[in-house]
Design an enzyme around this catalytic site. Structure first.
Site, mmCIF file in Angstrom:
data_model
loop_
_atom_site.group_PDB
_atom_site.id
_atom_site.type_symbol
_atom_site.label_atom_id
_atom_site.label_comp_id
_atom_site.label_asym_id
_atom_site.label_seq_id
_atom_site.Cartn_x
_atom_site.Cartn_y
_atom_site.Cartn_z
ATOM 1 N N SER A 148 -21.988 -20.729 15.750
ATOM 2 C CA SER A 148 -22.810 -20.265 16.866
ATOM 3 C C SER A 148 -23.205 -21.382 17.824
ATOM 4 O O SER A 148 -23.562 -21.113 18.965
ATOM 5 C CB SER A 148 -24.073 -19.569 16.344
ATOM 6 O OG SER A 148 -24.783 -20.412 15.448
ATOM 7 N N ASP A 393 -36.258 -22.096 15.770
ATOM 8 C CA ASP A 393 -34.860 -22.474 15.938
ATOM 9 C C ASP A 393 -34.772 -23.902 16.460
ATOM 10 O O ASP A 393 -34.990 -24.163 17.646
ATOM 11 C CB ASP A 393 -34.160 -21.503 16.887
ATOM 12 C CG ASP A 393 -32.656 -21.764 16.988
ATOM 13 O OD1 ASP A 393 -32.185 -22.771 16.422
ATOM 14 O OD2 ASP A 393 -31.953 -20.955 17.624
ATOM 15 N N HIS A 396 -29.963 -24.481 17.533
ATOM 16 C CA HIS A 396 -29.307 -24.153 18.802
ATOM 17 C C HIS A 396 -30.043 -24.823 19.963
ATOM 18 O O HIS A 396 -31.056 -25.499 19.760
ATOM 19 C CB HIS A 396 -29.263 -22.632 18.982
ATOM 20 C CG HIS A 396 -28.537 -21.937 17.879
ATOM 21 N ND1 HIS A 396 -29.187 -21.398 16.785
ATOM 22 C CD2 HIS A 396 -27.218 -21.710 17.687
ATOM 23 C CE1 HIS A 396 -28.298 -20.870 15.964
ATOM 24 N NE2 HIS A 396 -27.095 -21.038 16.479
#
Length: 427
Positions: A148, A393, A396
């Site tokens: 991702s 997070d 990312h």
């Protein structure tokens, strides 16, 4: 009669003609900016968000990398420096931003993280120019293979190219993890292939002890979901990293050889690095074994996470609001080991590839991203009361954000491929 714009006039009828030409020139010069490609933002958007979109001020001299020492300049070693022109898009101008990286939408209060660019030591690396990039990749194709964070990179590239053109979806697979896009004007294809381990994988348990699944990894079998697809691509970017921390059972020659945190009786406990090294070795060997692959294989190195005060599932967070300087932190621990494995396997594959006419390149993003603890979504990837699994997070990257600098690296690397190709033809 002597006139200001000439010594003599032979006819008084020339004055109206000259006046008419001057008027036409003024009109044409006034219209040109309206149709210049850098003015494709709607006027109401520029008015509504004047501080969010920086003018696309590209100059010809900026496109030449200024290198003090051409033999030794490493574009991947440097510092983050202030860039008042950033960002080059926003969540209002780009449709491709994944919700969980849409930090502007979900209320991130600071914005300085948008105002830095990567400055190599000894070089001036040009900011990504979407017009020039699309010209360079005209009639070509680029595939991103991995996890991702690779998808994060693809969406960043789509947003940066959006000032020129948005792509059409030409996917032949309904699975959103396998997207193929086409920039019609330039006949440029951009694709992503989901393969977070790069090798053949089966999900043995969707939940597992840590609620992140249990995976069977066949470490000597490259994932055919991408190896069967990339032969026709001009550029392929490989990445993998964070998924190897998940609970996994390892297989070689179809025999179970060990596992990581699986808890199975009579199964040898093996470290993450065991699987990581073998997976990259297998993936890079698969490229070397593809007889019809004539493109450039780019290994994009590991981008470290920045959890502080705990792990992802124990309250860890990333709340810093400025980059580190290179003397304020250092790569260590697991991140260092994974980076070293990538470089080691890359060098081995590159050496073998030279005997087969293959081209391998390293996009070494690790040091640059180590210095950006301020670039992650943290809690700004969803609304505070959202009905989602809540964790911060720190893996990312916000869009726009530091990951946009990877387009600067790619821009330069593709230009260098053109230079190499020209030099080979001249030899």
């Amino acid at each position: 009669m002597e006139l200001p714009f000439g010594k003599y006039s032979t006819s008084t009828q020339r004055t109206p003609k000259i006046f008419l030409l001057l008027v036409l020139a003024v009109i044409v010069l006034g219209l040109i900016p309206l149709y210049h490609p850098f003015n494709w933002y709607p006027a109401d958007l520029l008015t509504q968000y004047p501080s969010e979109i920086s003018p696309a001020t590209y100059h010809a001299e900026e496109q030449k990398i200024k290198i003090k020492e051409p033999e030794t300049c490493d574009i991947f070693s440097g510092e983050w420096v202030w860039n008042p022109d950033g960002p080059y898009y926003t969540n209002m101008t780009c449709f491709a931003i994944h919700e969980h990286q849409n930090c502007m939408k979900y209320g991130r209060p600071d914005s300085d993280y948008l105002k830095y660019r990567w400055k190599p030591n000894g070089c001036e690396l040009p900011i990504f120019n979407p017009f020039q990039f699309l010209d360079m990749v005209r009639n070509k194709s680029l595939a991103l293979v991995g996890d991702s964070v690779g998808r994060n990179q693809m969406q960043s590239l789509i947003c940066l190219l959006g000032r020129v053109e948005y792509p059409e979806d030409i996917s032949d697979n309904p699975d959103q993890a396998f997207k193929k896009l086409r920039y019609k004007t330039y006949n440029f294809t951009l694709a992503t292939y989901w393969s977070p381990f790069l090798v053949s994988t089966k999900e043995a348990d969707k939940d597992g002890p840590s609620h992140t699944g249990v995976f069977n990894l066949y470490l000597d079998e490259a994932d055919e979901k991408w190896t069967n697809e990339i032969e026709g691509y001009d550029y392929v970017i490989l990445n993998a990293g964070h998924w190897f921390a998940r609970i996994s059972v390892y297989y070689e020659n179809n025999q179970r050889v060990g596992c990581r945190y699986c808890g199975l009786p009579n199964v040898t406990a093996l470290p993450l690095n065991y699987a990581y090294q073998r997976a990259f070795r297998t993936a890079l060997k698969a490229i070397n074994d593809l007889e019809n692959f004539k493109g450039v294989a780019i290994l994009r190195t590991f981008a470290p996470s920045h959890f502080e005060g705990g792990d992802w599932n124990s309250g860890g967070d990333c709340v810093r609001t400025r980059p580190f300087r290179s003397n304020e932190t250092a790569l260590d621990g697991q991140s260092l080991e994974q980076y070293q494995i990538q470089v080691e396997e890359f060098k081995a594959a590159e050496k073998e590839g030279k005997t087969k006419g293959k081209r391998f390149r390293l996009m070494d993003t690790t040091q640059a991203m180590l210095l950006r603890p301020d670039g992650h979504p943290s809690k700004y990837g969803h609304w505070p009361n959202a009905n989602v699994v809540l964790y911060n997070d720190c893996v990312h990257w916000c869009l726009p954000g530091p990951i946009d600098s990877w387009a600067d690296f790619l821009f330069h690397m593709i230009k260098m491929e053109g230079t190499r190709s020209l030099e080979e033809k001249l030899q």
